[in-house]
Design an enzyme around this catalytic site. Structure first.
Site: not given
Ligand code: NAD
Length: 483
Positions: A249, A283, A457
């Site tokens: 997502e 998002c 989801e």
């Molecule tokens: P992010 O990608 O920085 O982090 C997301 C999660 O991934 C965090 O828990 C982080 O610790 C983890 N992570 C980071 N690197 C990783 C790796 N190499 N391996 C495994 N896990 C790792 O995102 P964010 O800043 O927390 O959230 C914002 C982003 O999430 C935006 O791009 C938003 O659009 C997206 N989002 C999408 C949805 C959806 O349902 N499509 C919902 C909410 C947010």
């Protein structure tokens, strides 16, 4: 704060602390104050969580769906009873106003637990008659799932992943975002209070490395990530190495098209909900608002009037309708895009400034005269920054709306019924809205096309992503062989 969890991790049915991990400060975005410290999971904590999840899964998967569902539904009831406390915690974790958290977070989590609790009993395989012989399918759990969350909806994400995983007979290890680590612990606590056997829903804290360690562990069968596209690429690739199931997502830069015949008040409501709810940190937000030139000025002036009535302030005050951004980092990203918008020639028509004080407040911001090539029209900002773009022709605006790497959501405002459905059919997006925006009921599939994700989801569709089919061939007569 009374409602705070009592330790960093929740493993095998109990809170677990291990202060050897890197400390992570939890900051209240409205004041910048530290409200808690959790510790990132060490290798030992990760091992404990995965071992517990592995050990507990088989017995849970062997229970009837009715028994599993009853526990999830009980957890949903407890979440609703504690909605106030959970909403306060969500506000502390994220900074989102209580006005929102009290209706959109624990309640949405409870909906997921209730929905998947309800359908757990109805999960079946099928019988396929082949003359005298037959095949039957068994719908089986995947095993151990890993959930990794973003920071904008910590309770909801913990439940949207946990509820279908558990309903299908899996166990889960959930890693919340390091920015909002508190709420998922409460979800784990409530599930166990509702009767979930130990080891089935575990929470471990940490940054990306902890997520990466979980994804690559051979004990893990499925990974569900909510996060950005760059993180999605890494996690998807790491999961592919172990041929693991995935749900991704990811981010978006969704279009919202407002035709000249739209009800302008409704279209403005959609644009406000799709850009400024949760201070724009959603998002699926419709951040590229294409407005027909015939109504552009009327749209912009009425939008500004309505933005002027936003109540910006203390998120705990139920009257507050617009709160801070989640972190200084996220605020700085949004401010950087505002500067780029100005530099690239967009016209700032509302807001644009940080609000002075200790918290991470940014004014709701609107740019007009935005063109397709500008950074603010192409890149996900994840803050309260709306881009208004002009159009006159339907085919042209459709091509422009779809000209993006993302495909999470899209919306159209029009009174023309045929046009509404024609446009929805042409959108390259997983979730489309006609005369509304950003509804996300658990009954409807939610997820992205293109770079915005893989899998869905919520709804019955999520069952396909948390279970697998086994075909069993049954021969009734003798078996012939060539020799
Ligand atoms: P992010 O990608 O920085 O982090 C997301 C999660 O991934 C965090 O828990 C982080 O610790 C983890 N992570 C980071 N690197 C990783 C790796 N190499 N391996 C495994 N896990 C790792 O995102 P964010 O800043 O927390 O959230 C914002 C982003 O999430 C935006 O791009 C938003 O659009 C997206 N989002 C999408 C949805 C959806 O349902 N499509 C919902 C909410 C947010």
């Amino acid at each position: 704060m009374q409602t705070q969890p009592t330790a960093s991790h929740f493993i095998n049915g109990a809170y677990v602390e291990d202060t050897n991990g890197t400390p992570i400060d939890v900051i209240y975005p409205a004041t910048g104050e530290k409200i808690a410290t959790v510790y990132a999971a060490t290798a030992e904590i990760i091992d404990q969580a995965l071992s517990a999840a592995r050990a507990a899964q088989a017995a849970w998967g062997a229970m009837t769906g009715t028994e599993r569902g009853r526990i999830l539904r009980r957890a949903a009831d407890i979440m609703r009873e504690r909605n106030h406390d959970l909403s306060v915690l969500e506000t502390y974790d994220t900074g989102k106003p209580y006005q929102e958290t009290s209706v959109a977070d624990a309640t949405s989590g409870a909906d997921a637990l209730e929905y998947f609790g309800g359908i757990a009993a109805g999960l079946t395989g099928e019988h396929i008659q082949l003359g005298e012989d037959w095949v039957y399918t068994r719908r089986e759990p995947l095993g151990v799932c890993v959930g990794i969350g973003a920071w904008n909806y910590p309770t909801q994400i913990a439940c949207w992943k946990g509820a279908p995983a558990l309903a299908c007979g899996n166990s889960i290890v959930f890693k919340p975002s390091e920015t909002t680590p508190l709420c998922a612990l409460k979800v784990a606590e409530i599930l166990h209070e509702a009767g979930l056997p130990a080891g089935l829903y575990n929470v471990v804290q940490g940054m990306g490395e902890v997520g990466a360690a979980l994804v690559t562990d051979p004990r893990v069968d499925k990974v569900s990530l909510t996060g950005s596209v760059p993180t999605g690429r890494k996690v998807y690739a790491a999961a592919a190495e172990g041929i693991k199931h995935v749900t991704m997502e990811l981010g978006g830069k969704s279009p919202m098209i407002v035709f000249e015949d739209a009800d302008i008040e409704n279209a403005i409501s959609g644009a406000i909900l799709g850009n400024f709810y949760s201070s724009g940190q959603v998002c699926s937000n419709g951040t590229r608002v294409f407005v027909h030139t015939d109504i552009k000025e009327a749209f912009l002036s009425r939008l500004a009037e309505r933005l002027g009535t936003a109540v910006i302030g203390d998120p705990m005050d139920p009257a507050t309708s617009f709160g801070p951004m989640v972190s200084k980092r996220q605020l700085d990203i949004a401010l950087g895009y505002i500067e780029k918008g100005k530099a690239e020639g967009a016209r700032l028509v509302y807001g644009g400034n940080e609000i002075e004080g200790d918290g991470f407040y940014l004014q709701p911001t609107v740019f007009a005269d935005v063109t397709d090539d500008m950074s603010i029209a192409r890149e996900e900002i994840f803050g309260p920054v709306m881009s208004v773009l002009d159009f006159t022709d339907e085919d042209d605006v459709m091509a422009r709306a779809n000209d993006t790497e993302f495909g999470l959501a899209a919306g159209v405002f029009t009174r023309d019924l045929a046009r509404a459905h024609r446009v929805a059919a042409k959108f390259e997006a997983g979730t489309c809205y006609i005369n509304t925006y950003n509804d996300a009921p658990v009954e409807a599939p939610f997820g992205g096309m293109k770079n915005s994700g893989v899998g869905r989801e919520n709804s019955k569709a999520a069952i396909e992503h948390y279970s697998q089919l086994k075909s069993v061939y049954v021969r009734m007569g003798d078996l012939e062989a060539p020799f």
